[in-house]
Design a protein around this motif. Sequence first.
Motif, PDB file in Angstrom:
ATOM      1  N   GLU A  23       9.523  -0.171  11.330  1.00 33.38           N
ATOM      2  CA  GLU A  23       8.118  -0.752  12.034  1.00 33.38           C
ATOM      3  C   GLU A  23       7.101   0.469  11.796  1.00 33.38           C
ATOM      4  OE1 GLU A  23       9.489  -0.915  15.819  1.00 33.38           O
ATOM      5  OE2 GLU A  23      11.015  -2.413  15.549  1.00 33.38           O
ATOM      6  N   GLY A  24       7.476   1.541  11.620  1.00 33.81           N
ATOM      7  CA  GLY A  24       6.495   2.649  11.755  1.00 33.81           C
ATOM      8  C   GLY A  24       6.647   3.090  13.155  1.00 33.81           C
ATOM      9  N   GLY A  25       6.069   4.441  13.452  1.00 42.82           N
ATOM     10  CA  GLY A  25       6.313   4.983  14.803  1.00 42.82           C
ATOM     11  C   GLY A  25       7.700   5.460  15.215  1.00 42.82           C
ATOM     12  N   ARG A  26       8.209   4.925  16.365  1.00 44.70           N
ATOM     13  CA  ARG A  26       9.477   5.655  16.633  1.00 44.70           C
ATOM     14  C   ARG A  26      10.563   4.918  16.078  1.00 44.70           C
ATOM     15  NH1 ARG A  26      10.359   3.728  23.223  1.00 44.70           N
ATOM     16  NH2 ARG A  26      12.290   4.870  22.606  1.00 44.70           N
ATOM     17  N   VAL A  27      10.411   3.753  15.474  1.00 45.08           N
ATOM     18  CA  VAL A  27      11.448   2.910  14.775  1.00 45.08           C
ATOM     19  C   VAL A  27      11.102   3.001  13.222  1.00 45.08           C
ATOM     20  CG1 VAL A  27      12.807   0.922  14.459  1.00 45.08           C
ATOM     21  CG2 VAL A  27      12.171   1.505  16.631  1.00 45.08           C
ATOM     22  N   ALA A  28      11.601   3.984  12.752  1.00 47.03           N
ATOM     23  CA  ALA A  28      11.374   4.162  11.194  1.00 47.03           C
ATOM     24  C   ALA A  28      12.603   4.833  10.574  1.00 47.03           C
ATOM     25  CB  ALA A  28      10.263   4.763  10.827  1.00 47.03           C
ATOM     26  N   ARG A  29      13.320   4.011   9.624  1.00 47.83           N
ATOM     27  CA  ARG A  29      14.761   4.530   9.102  1.00 47.83           C
ATOM     28  C   ARG A  29      14.808   5.436   8.238  1.00 47.83           C
ATOM     29  NH1 ARG A  29      16.176   3.130  14.093  1.00 47.83           N
ATOM     30  NH2 ARG A  29      16.501   0.767  14.595  1.00 47.83           N
ATOM     31  N   PHE A  30      13.892   5.429   7.439  1.00 42.43           N
ATOM     32  CA  PHE A  30      13.801   6.120   6.223  1.00 42.43           C
ATOM     33  C   PHE A  30      12.830   7.279   6.321  1.00 42.43           C
ATOM     34  CE2 PHE A  30      13.424   6.458   1.257  1.00 42.43           C
ATOM     35  CZ  PHE A  30      14.269   7.658   1.500  1.00 42.43           C
ATOM     36  N   ALA A  31      13.063   8.470   6.645  1.00 38.36           N
ATOM     37  CA  ALA A  31      12.268   9.477   6.770  1.00 38.36           C
ATOM     38  C   ALA A  31      11.182  10.041   5.516  1.00 38.36           C
ATOM     39  CB  ALA A  31      12.758  10.925   7.349  1.00 38.36           C
ATOM     40  N   LYS A  32      11.866   9.543   4.265  1.00 34.94           N
ATOM     41  CA  LYS A  32      10.945   9.913   3.098  1.00 34.94           C
ATOM     42  C   LYS A  32       9.813   9.047   2.947  1.00 34.94           C
ATOM     43  CE  LYS A  32      13.855  13.400   2.398  1.00 34.94           C
ATOM     44  NZ  LYS A  32      14.221  14.212   1.124  1.00 34.94           N
ATOM     45  N   MET A  33       9.671   8.012   3.680  1.00 32.70           N
ATOM     46  CA  MET A  33       8.797   7.019   3.477  1.00 32.70           C
ATOM     47  C   MET A  33       7.461   7.615   4.193  1.00 32.70           C
ATOM     48  SD  MET A  33      10.638   3.348   3.881  1.00 32.70           S
ATOM     49  CE  MET A  33       8.989   2.262   3.935  1.00 32.70           C
ATOM     50  N   THR A  34       6.387   6.997   4.020  1.00 31.88           N
ATOM     51  CA  THR A  34       5.253   7.259   4.912  1.00 31.88           C
ATOM     52  C   THR A  34       5.497   6.974   6.353  1.00 31.88           C
ATOM     53  OG1 THR A  34       4.010   6.737   2.814  1.00 31.88           O
ATOM     54  CG2 THR A  34       2.669   7.102   4.987  1.00 31.88           C
ATOM     55  N   GLY A  35       5.190   7.565   7.197  1.00 33.28           N
ATOM     56  CA  GLY A  35       5.847   7.161   8.620  1.00 33.28           C
ATOM     57  C   GLY A  35       4.833   6.334   9.482  1.00 33.28           C
ATOM     58  N   PHE A  36       3.519   6.668   9.764  1.00 34.23           N
ATOM     59  CA  PHE A  36       2.499   6.102  10.504  1.00 34.23           C
ATOM     60  C   PHE A  36       2.927   6.380  12.194  1.00 34.23           C
ATOM     61  CE2 PHE A  36       2.325   3.816   6.453  1.00 34.23           C
ATOM     62  CZ  PHE A  36       0.871   4.164   6.360  1.00 34.23           C
ATOM     63  N   ALA A  37       2.084   6.073  12.892  1.00 33.60           N
ATOM     64  CA  ALA A  37       2.281   6.595  14.345  1.00 33.60           C
ATOM     65  C   ALA A  37       2.635   5.194  15.233  1.00 33.60           C
ATOM     66  CB  ALA A  37       0.945   7.111  14.945  1.00 33.60           C
ATOM     67  N   GLY A  38       2.898   4.268  14.439  1.00 33.46           N
ATOM     68  CA  GLY A  38       3.319   3.109  15.332  1.00 33.46           C
ATOM     69  C   GLY A  38       2.220   2.026  15.988  1.00 33.46           C
ATOM     70  N   ASN A  39       2.738   0.974  16.288  1.00 34.94           N
ATOM     71  CA  ASN A  39       1.980  -0.218  16.634  1.00 34.94           C
ATOM     72  C   ASN A  39       1.045   0.191  17.786  1.00 34.94           C
ATOM     73  OD1 ASN A  39       2.979  -1.793  14.801  1.00 34.94           O
ATOM     74  ND2 ASN A  39       4.186  -2.933  16.309  1.00 34.94           N
ATOM     75  N   MET A  40       1.154   0.963  18.800  1.00 33.19           N
ATOM     76  CA  MET A  40       0.405   1.199  19.797  1.00 33.19           C
ATOM     77  C   MET A  40      -0.691   1.891  19.254  1.00 33.19           C
ATOM     78  SD  MET A  40       0.781   2.400  23.780  1.00 33.19           S
ATOM     79  CE  MET A  40       1.804   0.830  24.187  1.00 33.19           C
ATOM     80  N   ALA A  41      -0.583   2.814  18.358  1.00 33.46           N
ATOM     81  CA  ALA A  41      -1.818   3.609  17.847  1.00 33.46           C
ATOM     82  C   ALA A  41      -2.558   2.481  17.020  1.00 33.46           C
ATOM     83  CB  ALA A  41      -0.879   4.468  16.746  1.00 33.46           C
ATOM     84  N   ILE A  42      -2.214   1.652  16.366  1.00 32.12           N
ATOM     85  CA  ILE A  42      -2.980   0.708  15.723  1.00 32.12           C
ATOM     86  C   ILE A  42      -3.619  -0.224  16.858  1.00 32.12           C
ATOM     87  CG2 ILE A  42      -2.778  -1.589  14.384  1.00 32.12           C
ATOM     88  CD1 ILE A  42      -0.459  -0.386  12.932  1.00 32.12           C
ATOM     89  N   GLY A  43      -2.836  -0.624  17.986  1.00 36.46           N
ATOM     90  CA  GLY A  43      -3.688  -1.203  18.807  1.00 36.46           C
ATOM     91  C   GLY A  43      -4.882  -0.149  19.414  1.00 36.46           C
ATOM     92  N   ALA A  44      -4.642   0.977  19.611  1.00 32.69           N
ATOM     93  CA  ALA A  44      -5.758   1.759  19.982  1.00 32.69           C
ATOM     94  C   ALA A  44      -6.896   2.202  19.018  1.00 32.69           C
ATOM     95  CB  ALA A  44      -5.146   3.400  20.184  1.00 32.69           C
ATOM     96  N   SER A  45      -6.737   1.585  17.886  1.00 30.01           N
ATOM     97  CA  SER A  45      -7.752   1.546  16.751  1.00 30.01           C
ATOM     98  C   SER A  45      -8.561   0.406  16.807  1.00 30.01           C
ATOM     99  CB  SER A  45      -7.119   1.953  15.446  1.00 30.01           C
ATOM    100  OG  SER A  45      -6.394   1.020  14.950  1.00 30.01           O
ATOM    101  N   TYR A  46      -8.008  -0.633  17.263  1.00 30.55           N
ATOM    102  CA  TYR A  46      -8.535  -1.974  17.314  1.00 30.55           C
ATOM    103  C   TYR A  46      -9.913  -2.103  17.698  1.00 30.55           C
ATOM    104  CZ  TYR A  46      -9.107  -6.979  18.174  1.00 30.55           C
ATOM    105  OH  TYR A  46      -9.446  -8.253  18.109  1.00 30.55           O
ATOM    106  N   PRO A  47     -10.352  -1.399  18.981  1.00 33.41           N
ATOM    107  CA  PRO A  47     -11.829  -1.645  19.143  1.00 33.41           C
ATOM    108  C   PRO A  47     -12.931  -1.225  18.275  1.00 33.41           C
ATOM    109  CG  PRO A  47     -10.615  -0.734  20.986  1.00 33.41           C
ATOM    110  CD  PRO A  47      -9.465  -0.758  19.994  1.00 33.41           C
TER     111      PRO A  47
END
Length: 684
Positions: free
Chosen positions: A168-192
Amino acid sequence: MANRPSTLTASLTGKLLNRLPSTLRSIVPSNKQTYLSLSALIMMVLITLSACQSQAEERNMINNSTSILSFTPFERAVAQKMSLDIRYFCSNINGKTSVPTSKHCRQAVTELPTELAQMISISNVGGIVLFAENVQEIAQVVKLTHDIQQAAVKSAHGKPLIISMDQEGGRVARFAKMTGFAGNMAIGASYPQHGTYFATQVNAVIAKELKALGINNNYAPVIDVNTNVDNPVINTRSFGESASQVSELGGSAVSAIQAQGVMATLKHFPGHGDTHVDSHLGLPRVDHDRATIDKVDLAPFVWAIEHAKPAMIMTAHIQYPALDNSSFISKSGEKLIRPATMSRKILTTLLREEMGFEGIIATDALDMAGVTHFFTEVEAVVETFVAGADLAVMPFKVRTPTDIDNFYRFIKAVAKVLSSRIEQNEYQLAEFKQSIARLNRYKRQYVEENSKSVSQQLLFANAVIASENHIKTEQALANAAITLLKTNQVLPLNMTSIKRLHLIVANQQELAALTYALNQVIQNSLSTSDVDQINVSHFIADTSNENSELNIQMQSLIKQADAVIATVDIKTASLVDLGGMDDLIPSYGSAAQQRKKRTYSTFLKQQLTLARKLKTPSIVIAKGSPFLINEYSELADSVLLNFDDRLFETDYQQVISPGFNASMAVIFDEKKAQGKLPVTLNNQ
């Protein structure tokens, strides 16, 4: 030449007669002419018998083989509707079990054992789910997925299967070697400020990297509308509390994932946002009325189905009395409201018929307590199939060779009970066939047989995974999402007037990442000759022992500092972080772990109180849930939130946190905090 037809007919008739039951053979006359004249009749009888047999098999498909390695067409089709995890597997050693029971097996599957490869080929299983234990290095993952598909094409189905992962990105991300991202609520914070831009960019990167690894199904995005501050399992995995915002961001995420050739999965239907129970541990219930359900819970699913055509929707093990108040008797004899995963009214009548969803309905993991406490393994799978699910996810644990044999028996047991339900007219064979056809249709679209060699796949994966551009996108989201919750006229700090800073962190990794972020803004703001004029002290919680001498030293450092900058990780523990019930082992949530977390929390609050007493400005950089920040924001002068930020190590052994980078840039006025909290806090 003229004799050949009759000779051939006689030969065939002889063979055909041998196939007749002895009671029929005894009445065949010995006269050759009569014998031959019966040929056509016998052939017609056998053809008719064969057709009747085929029709009977078509009707019930329930002929059970005496061998666990032999499956009827119906049993093979039932296995196609199952997806297993292969997190752990313990092979036999010298013909003997290597662990007392399968529950004791903790041997991570990073290479496909021969036994599991054979199981995939023999059972015709429809999918495999990978977890953090399975994915450690890029080359290893590419080889693992390749071997899984090689085993799959040897099955009776003869096609590659669905390989899924929670990324998903954020707290649920199984493979640590992938690009991680800060998760959906971070995307929600960027929305405005940015609308759906980051929902598209982030999910395109995640899907591109998954496909490079050989993973064709992402269990994302989460489109639950987070309307409960005490929700332990959804929380920052949600885009926010606005149904319309979640709808737009969720739809954009689906389109971005599927544009890269990976199946997206909307979850958790019909909505897990207003719960305070973790369905990994119990059976949550939502008591919304139907109007609220339509306006809030279902709205993002309706939007995504209409605008993004998701390949998959995942069910929730959750009670929704307004949608289905029918009851069932649990395996302990308790009468309970039927959960959505087992509800025909919710999966078929509502989702399939009323909402017009044409994709795959997959269950959430069937090994979660929201299911296992109330249903047997066979009951759970049969009930969800009858309800309308296409794919039973993690219905049976395979951890040892003995479990493989038991899985074969499990397939047969499910097929037998399901056939009985068909015979009793409680489920239609036509629906079953439609479900199989649906699975095959989406497999043809998204699950391709890779013609590249492992080495060719690896070259591509190495070029894609955590590439420079992808890391830039991760940092861009962190910059866009960073949210200033409190400033108290402390921020921004004037770099030229700062002579001493004091840092408080939980561990060495955080210190390294925070120091890197600080050095970046210092170098950008000051000339080379001025950089060394800033004195930075620090306290690392997990390397220090509290004593009176230390307290005196801490007090002196805080008193001398021009500002204190502290970090804190705030989130409610959930098994979703680890991947489910299989990780419920003694170390998870242990007293030692909780004590360590409480110790740092207590210490940090003491130091913030001391800083206030000494009139030293204090700044807290928090990652995690905004719902848990209040106890720190009451004490700190300024609070920055960067949601589910990660720390990662570069090839140059630098530890980097995109969230810390964004926070330091805001603290020293290099950038402005653009994020807007997408949920309402109790103290707002």
